[in-house]
Design a protein around this motif. Structure first.
Motif, PDB file in Angstrom:
ATOM      1  N   LEU A 289      53.670  84.052  -9.195  1.00 21.30           N
ATOM      2  CA  LEU A 289      52.650  82.942  -9.131  1.00 21.30           C
ATOM      3  C   LEU A 289      52.424  82.387 -10.167  1.00 21.30           C
ATOM      4  O   LEU A 289      52.893  80.471  -9.395  1.00 21.30           O
ATOM      5  CB  LEU A 289      51.046  83.290  -8.009  1.00 21.30           C
ATOM      6  N   LEU A 290      52.997  82.459 -10.919  1.00 24.11           N
ATOM      7  CA  LEU A 290      52.250  81.431 -11.723  1.00 24.11           C
ATOM      8  C   LEU A 290      53.458  80.157 -12.838  1.00 24.11           C
ATOM      9  O   LEU A 290      53.773  79.289 -12.429  1.00 24.11           O
ATOM     10  CB  LEU A 290      52.492  82.640 -13.632  1.00 24.11           C
ATOM     11  N   VAL A 291      54.716  81.056 -11.732  1.00 23.63           N
ATOM     12  CA  VAL A 291      56.097  80.441 -11.920  1.00 23.63           C
ATOM     13  C   VAL A 291      56.031  79.084 -11.271  1.00 23.63           C
ATOM     14  O   VAL A 291      56.773  78.428 -11.025  1.00 23.63           O
ATOM     15  CB  VAL A 291      57.469  81.525 -12.001  1.00 23.63           C
ATOM     16  N   THR A 292      55.716  79.682  -9.545  1.00 19.84           N
ATOM     17  CA  THR A 292      55.611  79.011  -8.772  1.00 19.84           C
ATOM     18  C   THR A 292      54.828  77.673  -8.646  1.00 19.84           C
ATOM     19  O   THR A 292      54.735  76.401  -8.498  1.00 19.84           O
ATOM     20  CB  THR A 292      55.346  79.605  -6.664  1.00 19.84           C
ATOM     21  N   ILE A 293      53.959  77.660  -8.931  1.00 18.07           N
ATOM     22  CA  ILE A 293      52.370  76.916  -9.055  1.00 18.07           C
ATOM     23  C   ILE A 293      53.446  75.891 -10.333  1.00 18.07           C
ATOM     24  O   ILE A 293      53.089  74.398 -10.632  1.00 18.07           O
ATOM     25  CB  ILE A 293      51.995  77.168 -10.549  1.00 18.07           C
ATOM     26  N   ALA A 294      54.274  76.231 -11.708  1.00 16.95           N
ATOM     27  CA  ALA A 294      54.343  75.845 -12.541  1.00 16.95           C
ATOM     28  C   ALA A 294      55.719  74.767 -11.637  1.00 16.95           C
ATOM     29  O   ALA A 294      56.259  73.583 -12.797  1.00 16.95           O
ATOM     30  CB  ALA A 294      55.125  76.137 -13.834  1.00 16.95           C
TER      31      ALA A 294
ATOM     32  N   PHE B 237      65.868  75.545  -3.546  1.00 14.20           N
ATOM     33  CA  PHE B 237      66.681  77.082  -2.811  1.00 14.20           C
ATOM     34  C   PHE B 237      66.270  78.112  -3.258  1.00 14.20           C
ATOM     35  O   PHE B 237      65.243  79.614  -3.073  1.00 14.20           O
ATOM     36  CB  PHE B 237      67.620  76.737  -3.140  1.00 14.20           C
ATOM     37  N   ALA B 238      66.083  78.544  -5.853  1.00 16.10           N
ATOM     38  CA  ALA B 238      65.586  78.678  -5.976  1.00 16.10           C
ATOM     39  C   ALA B 238      64.026  79.096  -5.907  1.00 16.10           C
ATOM     40  O   ALA B 238      63.144  80.324  -6.004  1.00 16.10           O
ATOM     41  CB  ALA B 238      65.643  79.046  -7.580  1.00 16.10           C
ATOM     42  N   GLY B 239      63.131  78.275  -6.255  1.00  9.86           N
ATOM     43  CA  GLY B 239      61.419  78.515  -5.779  1.00  9.86           C
ATOM     44  C   GLY B 239      61.235  78.727  -4.357  1.00  9.86           C
ATOM     45  O   GLY B 239      60.397  79.837  -4.268  1.00  9.86           O
ATOM     46  N   TYR B 240      61.967  78.928  -3.619  1.00 12.83           N
ATOM     47  CA  TYR B 240      61.888  79.923  -2.057  1.00 12.83           C
ATOM     48  C   TYR B 240      61.526  81.288  -2.513  1.00 12.83           C
ATOM     49  O   TYR B 240      60.942  82.390  -1.896  1.00 12.83           O
ATOM     50  CB  TYR B 240      62.780  79.216  -0.895  1.00 12.83           C
ATOM     51  N   PHE B 241      62.764  81.847  -3.284  1.00 10.35           N
ATOM     52  CA  PHE B 241      62.543  83.397  -3.370  1.00 10.35           C
ATOM     53  C   PHE B 241      61.444  83.422  -4.307  1.00 10.35           C
ATOM     54  O   PHE B 241      60.749  84.662  -3.555  1.00 10.35           O
ATOM     55  CB  PHE B 241      63.519  84.190  -3.650  1.00 10.35           C
TER      56      PHE B 241
ATOM     57  N   VAL C 157      57.739  83.614  -2.158  1.00  8.70           N
ATOM     58  CA  VAL C 157      58.136  84.543  -1.738  1.00  8.70           C
ATOM     59  C   VAL C 157      57.548  85.571  -1.889  1.00  8.70           C
ATOM     60  O   VAL C 157      56.117  86.766  -1.589  1.00  8.70           O
ATOM     61  CB  VAL C 157      59.379  84.926  -0.111  1.00  8.70           C
ATOM     62  N   LYS C 158      57.978  86.039  -3.027  1.00  6.80           N
ATOM     63  CA  LYS C 158      57.843  87.271  -3.765  1.00  6.80           C
ATOM     64  C   LYS C 158      55.602  86.767  -4.278  1.00  6.80           C
ATOM     65  O   LYS C 158      55.239  87.424  -4.212  1.00  6.80           O
ATOM     66  CB  LYS C 158      57.998  87.479  -5.549  1.00  6.80           C
ATOM     67  N   ALA C 159      55.637  85.782  -4.912  1.00  5.91           N
ATOM     68  CA  ALA C 159      53.998  85.813  -5.428  1.00  5.91           C
ATOM     69  C   ALA C 159      53.702  85.930  -3.751  1.00  5.91           C
ATOM     70  O   ALA C 159      52.135  86.171  -3.816  1.00  5.91           O
ATOM     71  CB  ALA C 159      54.306  83.907  -5.226  1.00  5.91           C
ATOM     72  N   PHE C 160      53.391  84.894  -2.700  1.00  4.53           N
ATOM     73  CA  PHE C 160      52.368  85.090  -1.839  1.00  4.53           C
ATOM     74  C   PHE C 160      52.350  86.279  -1.149  1.00  4.53           C
ATOM     75  O   PHE C 160      51.253  87.300  -0.997  1.00  4.53           O
ATOM     76  CB  PHE C 160      53.408  84.417  -0.883  1.00  4.53           C
TER      77      PHE C 160
END
Length: 634
Positions: A64-69, A42-46, A49-52
């Motif tokens: 982007l770094l947090v999404t990868i992690a 849920f939180a990772g989606y938002f 989106v910002k990373a993309f």
């Protein structure tokens, strides 16, 4: 709004984490994992989106770094880590955005002061209309408690007006017929009618808001460097994380390294300080055109002042009219008729004195020639007038007798400016004009010295006797008088070549070339607002010199704040990385410390909003050093 989205996401994610904790205590581990995974997604989606969106702009962001992690943590089954990291990141973003809003509070306060309605007097009666519908030439009625919606001249009534939105001064100023008023100010008591000559986006207040908005969005050299650094550093961290995994084969360590090394606090360390500093300046009536000028002002170690209208009130009075062969009133009337077209302080003073004596000014000047740094030439009622200093008269072939020269020197030594008047090639009289030093001038200069200014000097077109007396009273380091505008430019360049970082403080009209040449040009007062906003780097919206001292100390405080934030951000990353390598810091705890550093950096910057220099309210005066017009600045 970002803060609203983040608050909702953080709230939902926090509830889900609490639910997972309750399930853990109940021994329902299976359901706990489902809840943690749902929370992470849920939180990772938002975040993703910002990373993309950043990737579409070819930018490597912290998201982007947090999404990868987070993706990596989910793959290896570290659901607690992934859920806590997403929650902390979203919560940190929410707290950061809320705190950043405070740094922009000064701009928001200015916008809130914008008038929304106005009462206009038209043939059909008194109409209440939106402020944007007022047109140039309208007569606007303003009563007690109402905001002025236009710039214009008072044509009826009188009132006390609070001009804090323009000048930063909260004490009401008296306004009567003939005075100029500005949009955004408030009638404290009274009633006025105004002829609108500037409306909508043309008003001074609208320009102030526009300038502050642009300044807060502009980037300093430090900010540009940090942006370039982050553009290289962030993808470098991704590569190093891959290297860490290749060496250790420890996925969790590589993911922790990825998140811990994020430059989030470093990237915002400079802009958040600058936004707060520029906001503080705006609220105190100081308009800084951009962060780069704030940085330059912090380095200023020599300040040059103009005299008339800067160190002095700029509202001089005629103290004596001495004539040889012509009646005093006749001489004053002819001089005033010639000076009616002049914008110079001294010329307007002569006109004001003639009107005060109720002299009839019936003749329009013809063939007017304004001689910069000299005076004025004009034909009045068939007579050729030459009004100004000795250089002007000498250029016209007018001989100044010895007894007249002696009288003029005596008046100048007494603190007057001696304006020589010649009619048809013959010197007929001397008009003595005196200007008062501003009461806050001496303390302002002392405060500038206390905040790091090594030299304070004066450059003026006035005579050397008057200039020397002003310089001596204020304890200036040097005074250079009887200068033309181009001479001031040469002095600015000469001082810069000696290694000084020079600020020039003037009225923004006669001093425009010197303002443009100085490292930092500071324009005084609203009288020259249009040209000031174009020429100067910093505009003081009132005639108070203590605003110069506040601007300089604020600039130094802002740069110090930026440095503190940078050290805090870099230090945090170094400590965290050391902790990761020593096995003392893990993904969730590292994210907690990282977000805390971002918040600390922002909170440190917020302190600038309320900044006032120490001793500003009770600065003490000390004996000055007598100025010498010939002293070189070494």
């Amino acid at each position: 709004m970002i803060s609203f989205t983040n608050s909702r996401v953080a709230g939902v994610t926090g509830v889900m984490l609490l639910a997972a904790f309750v399930l853990h205590l109940a021994g329902l581990a299976h359901y706990k994992d489902y809840v943690l995974i749902a929370s992470s997604l849920f939180a990772g989606y938002f975040i993703a989106v910002k990373a993309f969106n950043a990737l579409r702009l070819k930018a490597f962001s912290i998201e982007l770094l947090v999404t990868i992690a987070v993706v990596g943590a989910l793959i290896i089954g570290e659901y607690v880590e992934s859920a806590v990291v997403t929650f902390l990141f979203v919560l940190g973003a929410y707290l950061e955005s809320r705190t950043l809003e405070r740094t922009r509070s000064s701009l928001r306060e200015l916008i809130d002061m914008s008038p929304t309605e106005a009462t206009v007097i038209r043939p059909e009666g008194h109409l209440r209309v939106p402020a944007d519908d007022v047109v140039k030439g309208d007569r606007v009625l303003v009563r007690s408690g109402e905001k002025v919606a236009v710039d214009g001249i008072v044509v009826a009534g009188q009132a006390l007006i609070v001009e804090a939105a323009i000048t930063g001064e909260s004490v009401p100023a008296g306004k009567a017929v003939g005075d100029r008023v500005f949009s955004g100010t408030i009638v404290d008591n009274g009633y006025i009618e105004i002829d609108a000559d500037r409306v909508g986006e043309e008003t001074t207040f609208a320009k102030i808001i526009e300038m502050v908005e642009e300044a807060q969005e502009s980037k300093t050299r430090t900010q540009k460097f940090l942006d370039r650094f982050a553009g290289i550093y962030t993808p470098g961290i991704v590569a190093m994380s891959v290297l860490v995994y290749a060496i250790t084969r420890n996925v969790e360590l590589a993911l922790t390294f990825l998140v811990i090394a994020c430059p989030g606090a470093l990237v915002i360390s400079a802009p958040v300080s600058m936004v707060a500093g520029i906001g503080n300046a705006a609220r105190n009536g100081v308009l800084v055109k951009g962060g780069e000028f704030m940085e330059k002002l912090a380095k200023v170690d020599l300040v040059i002042f103009d005299k008339t209208g800067t160190l002095t009130r700029g509202r001089p009075d005629v103290t004596d009219v001495k004539t040889w062969g012509t009646d005093a009133d006749t001489l004053l009337r002819l001089a005033a008729e010639a000076e009616r077209v002049s914008e110079h302080h001294l010329g307007q003073t002569i006109v004001a004195e003639a009107r005060q004596r109720k002299l009839t000014l019936s003749h329009e000047p013809q063939e007017v020639e304004v001689v910069k740094g000299g005076g004025l030439l004009a034909n009045v009622a068939g007579r050729r007038m030459a009004i100004g200093n000795r250089k002007l008269l000498a250029g016209q072939g007018v001989v100044v007798p010895a007894h007249v020269e002696q009288y003029a020197v005596e008046r100048e030594r007494a603190g007057n400016t001696a304006v020589l008047v010649a009619i048809d090639g013959r010197l007929e009289g001397v008009i003595s004009i005196a200007d008062q030093i501003k009461p806050e001038a001496r303390v302002a200069i002392e405060r500038l010295r206390a905040s790091g200014v090594r030299q304070a000097i004066m450059l003026t077109g006035d005579n050397r006797h008057t200039a020397q007396q002003v310089g001596s009273e204020l304890g200036l380091d040097a005074v250079h008088a009887e200068l033309l505008p181009q001479d001031k430019v040469q002095w600015v360049s000469r001082l810069q070549s000696q290694g000084y970082t020079v600020a020039m403080v003037g009225d923004g009209i006669n001093d425009a070339p010197a303002l443009a040449t100085a490292d930092v040009g500071v324009a005084m007062g609203v009288s020259g607002t249009d040209l000031s906003m174009e020429t100067a780097d910093i505009v003081l919206m009132s005639d108070r010199l203590d605003q110069v001292a506040h601007a300089h100390s604020l600039a130094r405080a802002t740069v110090r704040n930026m440095q503190q934030n940078t050290i805090l951000a870099v230090g945090t990353v170094v400590v965290l990385l050391a902790g990761v390598l020593l096995g003392k810091i893990f993904l969730a705890s590292g994210m907690l410390v990282h977000e805390a550093s971002v918040l600390l950096v922002t909170l440190n910057a917020v302190r600038l909003i309320r900044y006032r220099a120490r001793g500003a309210a009770k600065a003490q005066m000390r004996p000055g050093v007598a100025a010498n017009p010939g002293v070189p600045v070494a």
